[in-house]
Design an enzyme around this catalytic site. Sequence first.
Site, short mmCIF file in Angstrom:
data_model
loop_
_atom_site.label_atom_id
_atom_site.label_comp_id
_atom_site.label_asym_id
_atom_site.label_seq_id
_atom_site.Cartn_x
_atom_site.Cartn_y
_atom_site.Cartn_z
N GLY A 20 -8.99 -6.15 8.90
CA GLY A 20 -8.00 -7.18 9.22
C GLY A 20 -7.00 -7.53 8.32
CE LYS A 21 -5.72 -2.35 5.34
NZ LYS A 21 -6.62 -2.13 6.16
CD GLU A 89 -1.18 0.48 7.63
OE1 GLU A 89 -1.46 1.22 6.53
OE2 GLU A 89 -1.60 0.11 8.74
CB VAL A 90 2.25 -2.03 0.73
CG1 VAL A 90 0.97 -2.05 0.30
CG2 VAL A 90 3.37 -1.69 -0.38
CB CYS A 145 -21.18 -0.16 7.37
SG CYS A 145 -21.51 1.48 7.17
CB CYS A 183 -21.28 0.20 3.33
SG CYS A 183 -22.87 1.12 3.54
#
Length: 194
Positions: A20-21, A89-90, A145, A183
């Site tokens: 969720g970035k 998307e750094v 996961c 995970c």
Amino acid sequence: MYLMNQNGWIEVICGSMFSGKSEELIRRIRRTQFAKQHAIVFKPCIDNRYSEEDVVSHNGLKVKAVPVSASKDIFNHVTEEMDVIAIDEVQFFDGDIVEVVQVLANRGYRVIVAGLDQDFRGLPFGQVPQLMAIAEHVTKLQAVCSECGSPASRTQRLIDGEPAAFDDPIILVGASESYEPRCRHCHAVPTKQR
């Protein structure tokens, strides 16, 4: 977030793919728009998965963005009336991104960056660890996961349904066709020491 008495700081949003970035970055940008602040969003030209001129989350949220090839190109688009500079998307930007972000924050801008903190091998990715170290605020998100349902902090790259090898190229732009959240225990990288 805390009340900041001075203008200019750095916020990092990081985590695995599907955590969720971009969605969080878009949420923060929309909040600035409600506050009548001026924001501009950047993305690397290499990220053309869903759109060339938008940051798009995996669930379809989007915001207009300026695609740039090099970190220092960001300076060509920033004006004094801007309040917030966002960069998605750094991890795909060149090594100058740390200096660019520092300069922008020192000039009084709120700088929000989002990206992967680990590559598909589970190792620190690009300049994100340095950005985390200099940021005033770090938000580390987790996905779920795809194998066991535990919190996922890793990104599993798949090639023909099998885990990619440790020595495969680091950068491969893709989405659910190439990657899954995993995970620590379900993440697999052949030829890597555990």
